[in-house]
Structure formats: C-alpha cells, structure tokens
Design an enzyme around this catalytic site. Structure first.
Site, PDB file in Angstrom:
ATOM      1  N   CYS A  62       0.834  -1.204   0.000  1.00 47.28           N
ATOM      2  CA  CYS A  62       0.000   0.000   0.000  1.00 47.28           C
ATOM      3  C   CYS A  62       0.876   1.264   0.000  1.00 47.28           C
ATOM      4  O   CYS A  62       2.096   1.198   0.163  1.00 47.28           O
ATOM      5  CB  CYS A  62      -0.914  -0.010   1.219  1.00 47.28           C
ATOM      6  N   ALA A  65       3.121   1.730   2.904  1.00 41.49           N
ATOM      7  CA  ALA A  65       4.330   0.898   2.810  1.00 41.49           C
ATOM      8  C   ALA A  65       5.362   1.582   1.918  1.00 41.49           C
ATOM      9  O   ALA A  65       6.568   1.539   2.200  1.00 41.49           O
ATOM     10  CB  ALA A  65       3.980  -0.481   2.258  1.00 41.49           C
ATOM     11  N   ARG A  96      12.679  -4.587   6.270  1.00 41.25           N
ATOM     12  CA  ARG A  96      13.466  -4.402   5.043  1.00 41.25           C
ATOM     13  C   ARG A  96      14.975  -4.427   5.257  1.00 41.25           C
ATOM     14  O   ARG A  96      15.740  -4.302   4.318  1.00 41.25           O
ATOM     15  CB  ARG A  96      13.037  -3.097   4.338  1.00 41.25           C
ATOM     16  N   HIS A 195       5.545   6.178  -2.717  1.00 43.30           N
ATOM     17  CA  HIS A 195       6.889   6.715  -3.012  1.00 43.30           C
ATOM     18  C   HIS A 195       6.763   8.161  -3.484  1.00 43.30           C
ATOM     19  O   HIS A 195       7.514   9.045  -3.053  1.00 43.30           O
ATOM     20  CB  HIS A 195       7.575   5.917  -4.136  1.00 43.30           C
TER      21      HIS A 195
HETATM   22  S1  SF4 Z   1      -1.145  -1.599   6.036  1.00 43.09           S
HETATM   23 FE1  SF4 Z   1      -2.218   0.063   7.139  1.00 43.09          FE
HETATM   24  S2  SF4 Z   1      -1.987   1.841   5.801  1.00 43.09           S
HETATM   25 FE2  SF4 Z   1      -1.565   0.034   4.515  1.00 43.09          FE
HETATM   26  S3  SF4 Z   1      -3.560  -0.525   3.588  1.00 43.09           S
HETATM   27 FE3  SF4 Z   1      -3.355  -1.712   5.486  1.00 43.09          FE
HETATM   28  S4  SF4 Z   1      -4.417  -0.446   7.044  1.00 43.09           S
HETATM   29 FE4  SF4 Z   1      -3.984   0.903   5.288  1.00 43.09          FE
END
Ligand code: SF4
Length: 492
Positions: A62, A65, A96, A195
């Site tokens: 996402c 991330a 990472r 990014h």
């Molecule tokens: S990891 Fe967190 S920020 Fe990313 S999609 Fe899931 S709930 Fe949303």
C-alpha cells in the site's frame, strides 16, 4: 527445459488466462506479455500501474508501505510515527533490513516502532490531540532525534484529521523539522503512489531548508546516492566504489541517511539514481529547481558495475574517468575469481523473478555474469517507463508479467520450470514447498549486500547455495522414489 519459443510463451499465457471469467481474462491479458526486444515502448505490449482486480491474489503493498517502509523509514536520525492503528507499523517494522550506524534509541531509530495506536475513540473524535501529545512525549523520551515524520495510515484520511496543522504547531514549539505525510494506504493502486507522496513531502517540508545558505563547503566532485536503501549494507558497498574513483558522496537517500544529508543534496553536482521507480520524482524536481542533472546506474554484477562507473565518470573530468578505470581494474582479480568459482556451477540455470522497484531488470546482468538466464520477470508496481527499460534487458520471447496474481505466478513456474525463483516472502514458502529453489529478493533473504563488487561475491555464493543445495534432491518422499521397494510403496 529448453528456451521457449514466442508461440509457446503465447500459448502458455492463453492457457493460464483460461480459468478467469471473461471480464477478468480481458483485463489480465493486458498485463501478461511475451517480450519483444525490437519494441521501443512497452505500452505496445504490456499495461501497468492499474488497479488490481478484486478477487485475484495481488502481491502488492500500500501507499503507506511505499512511504514509510521504503522512502522515509531508513532516514535514521528522524523518528517516523506510524499514525493510526498499531498493526501497520508493527507488522512492517525492521522488515526491510535497512542497515545503519548509530545507537538505536539514542541518535538513530531505524528499527523502532513509534505509533499513535489508534483506538475506536480516536476514530470517532479524531486523533490530532493524541498526535500532538505523542510528539511531545517523543521530544521528552528521545531528545536527540533530528526530526519527526508523520506517516498516515488509512484511517487518518478517512476521518479527515488535520496533521498538517499539528505538524506546523509542533515544529514551531520544538524548533525541529516535523513532516506530515499523506500516505494513507488506500491512495493509488500500489505502494508506488506512496513513493511519490513521500518524495513530494521531502520536497515541500525538507529540501528547501538550506536554500540560500552557502556555508556548506562544496567540491566539483559532490554526488548524492538516490534510491539505495542500504539493504544488508548495499549503499556501503556502492559508496566505497564511488569514493575510490574520487567522488565525494554527500548524501545517501535514504539507507543509513540523515536529514542533514538530505538538506545538503541541492548542493551536489550530480544525482545518482539506483531505484528509479521510488525516487525519480525528487531527482526531476532537483533538476528543475536546482539544475542538478541525474543519471541512473546499476551496481549489480561486474558488467553493469563497469558500465555504470564509466557512465558516471563521463559526467566529470579525466581525474574521475581515470579513477573509474582504476576501480574496475583493482577489483578485476576478485570478481574474475568469483565468476571462475561459481559460473561452472550455475551456467545455464534459468531464473524467474517477481519483485518491485528496480530489481526485475537490474539484477539480470548479474545473473548473466554467472552464465544464468532470466526467463521471466515482472513488477509489483511498475509504470510503463520501467517496462520500457526492461524489454531491452530481457531476451526475446521471455515472459513479462505485471502485478502477477498468486495463481498466475504458480502456473507460470510449473510450466516454465525455472531452476530458481526470486521474489518476496509471501511467495517464498509456496515455491519452496513446490520444490523450487527460491531467493527472497526484497531483503536478500537475511543476506547481502548484493550491490557493488563486494556484493556480487555474496550474490554468487547465495545463488549457488540455493540452487545447488542438496535438500532439493531429497524432496521426494522416500516411498515415492524409483528405488523404493514395492512392499514399501504398497504400505505407503
Ligand atoms: S497496512 Fe495500514 S496503511 Fe496500509 S492498507 Fe493496510 S491499514 Fe492501510
């Protein structure tokens, strides 16, 4: 297995698509292609950077991330708040392997998890007050931090919190850089937009901090390394080569990097980009605003390293050009010994990759240096310009797969039967259980570095260790082997 012809690869794609309903089949067909080196533009053969289909098992991440996990997280002397519920930060913490030098919890914070730990009441009444309190607590507990970033998780955008207002107030109060980042996970189609948002936040909240300040003494040989996250020490083994050829590395973005380095980057003469996908935005911005040129380079494997060192040197005078030749010559004995040792063990082995950023194309040369061939590759979050760069690196009639689904990847591997798959942790155990040698190519499977000449030696050893591991010969249950007696087979 012999190399597949264009017709065979096309037939394989059609066969794999067969299970989908008509609409899904049409959509996924656009993301699967047979490589054609003669094309100049990838959009003639493959579609990328589109929303994943509901119901298919995408391997993407996402936007949060992309921002926190990739771009901001490795800036070691800042504290990066995962703003929202606890899970996003905790499950992505330290995964990472961005190495750094410093004392964790004192002046560096890379492997720690700071979160506002949202509860129901924060969703209902808003979390701005909690965020302000958290920033105050951080200042008391970790006063040596050099700044704070607020990495928004999904709920922040949904409930409309004003993190920019909190950042401005707290910046004034504490006299430190505090950066709100609107990288809520739901934005965009993958981590890629994260990014971009992260680059934009650096542009808007950090990069101008030293505009008009000429107190930093510069040299004609100042460069910045952009898009190296120092996974397993990658940036260190790269920096060594640049410094040995006579350049001065002013900043590392962002592995083992500091906010001071980022602030000084507009003073450099050339930006060197390793991961184009995640950082091209900021390089383009610096080119426009500060007239700093940028080039891409590739430090995987001796062939690409030599090409890159020479290309980098061509932007400087003869001193640096001679320096590049000296570095290539100096490491020659070492990398030739690596090739002499491992090439006979790896010659002809075939690899399928599915990774992110730069690796689906950047590591091809390193495999080729060892006599191996990459027969399939694909990206989690590429755009067309990534595939433009990939079609020339891959052989004709090889497989390209964009945002590949779990099902497609498994089927491709079953049919192509590569000797090695390089992908992520979610794929690792599936392929290992299928008896296919596997390397985790996001974080180097707890190994590395893989960049630079030092990294190439480790890369070669790891590939050999994985492919030629005796465990693969013992994969078949004893009672299913040819040698098993009929009696044993009968009992089984
Ligand atoms: S990891 Fe967190 S920020 Fe990313 S999609 Fe899931 S709930 Fe949303």
């Amino acid at each position: 297995m012999a190399a597949m012809t264009r017709e065979e690869t096309e037939a394989l794609i059609q066969e794999v698509l067969e299970v989908y309903p008509e609409k899904a089949k049409l959509d996924r067909a656009k993301h699967l292609a047979v490589n054609d080196q003669s094309l100049e533009k990838a959009n003639k053969c493959i579609t990328s950077n589109r929303k994943s289909l509901p119901g298919v098992m995408t391997i993407r991440g996402c936007a949060y991330a992309g921002s926190k996990g990739v771009v901001w997280g490795p800036i070691k002397d800042m504290i990066h708040i995962s703003h929202g519920p606890v899970g996003c930060g905790q499950y992505s913490r330290a995964g990472r392997r961005n190495y750094y030098v410093g004392t964790t919890g004192i002046n560096t914070f890379g492997t720690m998890n700071f979160t506002s730990d949202f509860q129901e009441k924060d969703i209902v009444f808003g979390g701005d007050k909690k965020l302000a309190k958290l920033i105050d607590e951080i200042e008391v507990l970790f006063p040596l931090n050099k700044g704070i970033s607020i990495q928004s998780e999904c709920p922040i955008g949904l409930i409309g919190d004003d993190i920019e207002a909190v950042a401005k107030v707290k910046k004034k109060e504490h006299g430190k850089t505090i950066v709100p980042v609107r990288c809520e996970g739901f934005r965009g189609v993958s981590q890629s937009l994260g990014h971009h948002i992260a680059n934009d936040a650096i542009r808007d909240w950090v990069l101008e901090n030293r505009d008009g300040d000429d107190s930093f003494p510069t040299t004609p040989y100042d460069v910045a390394v952009i898009g190296d996250y120092n996974i397993g020490g990658d940036a260190w083994s790269s920096r060594t080569l640049l410094e040995e050829m006579g350049l001065r590395v002013v900043a590392q973005w962002s592995g083992d990097g500091t906010i001071a380095e980022i602030e000084k980057t507009p003073k450099v003469k050339l930006n060197l980009i390793h991961c184009y996908r995640s950082m091209n935005y900021i390089a383009r911005h610096m080119e426009e605003k500060y007239s700093i040129p940028w080039i891409e380079y590739n430090f995987f494997g001796p062939t690409k390293i030599a090409e890159s060192l020479r290309r980098i040197a061509s932007h400087f005078d003869e001193t640096i050009q001679a320096g590049a030749e000296r570095v290539i010559e100096r490491y020659k004995i070492e990398y030739e010994a690596v090739i002499a040792k491992y090439k006979p063990r790896l010659q002809g082995k075939r690899v399928m990759l599915y990774v992110g950023g730069l690796r689906p194309r950047h590591v091809i040369g390193a495999y080729e240096d060892l006599g191996m061939e990459v027969v399939g590759t694909g990206y989690e979050f590429a755009h067309n310009d990534d595939y433009d760069r990939t079609i020339k690196e891959m052989g004709n009639a090889t497989l390209l797969y964009d945002d590949v689904t779990g099902y497609e990847f498994e089927e491709f591997v079953k049919k192509v039967q590569p000797d090695l798959v390089g992908s992520g942790i979610k794929e690792k155990y599936i392929f290992q259980k299928m008896g296919v040698p596997f390397r985790q190519m996001h974080s180097w499977d707890y190994s590395g570095p893989y960049h630079g000449y030092d990294g190439f030696a480790i890369f070669a050893k790891d590939m050999d260790m994985t492919i030629n591991n005796p465990c693969w010969k013992n994969f078949k249950a004893p009672w299913k082997t040819e040698a098993a007696s009929d009696a044993v087979k009968a009992v089984a």
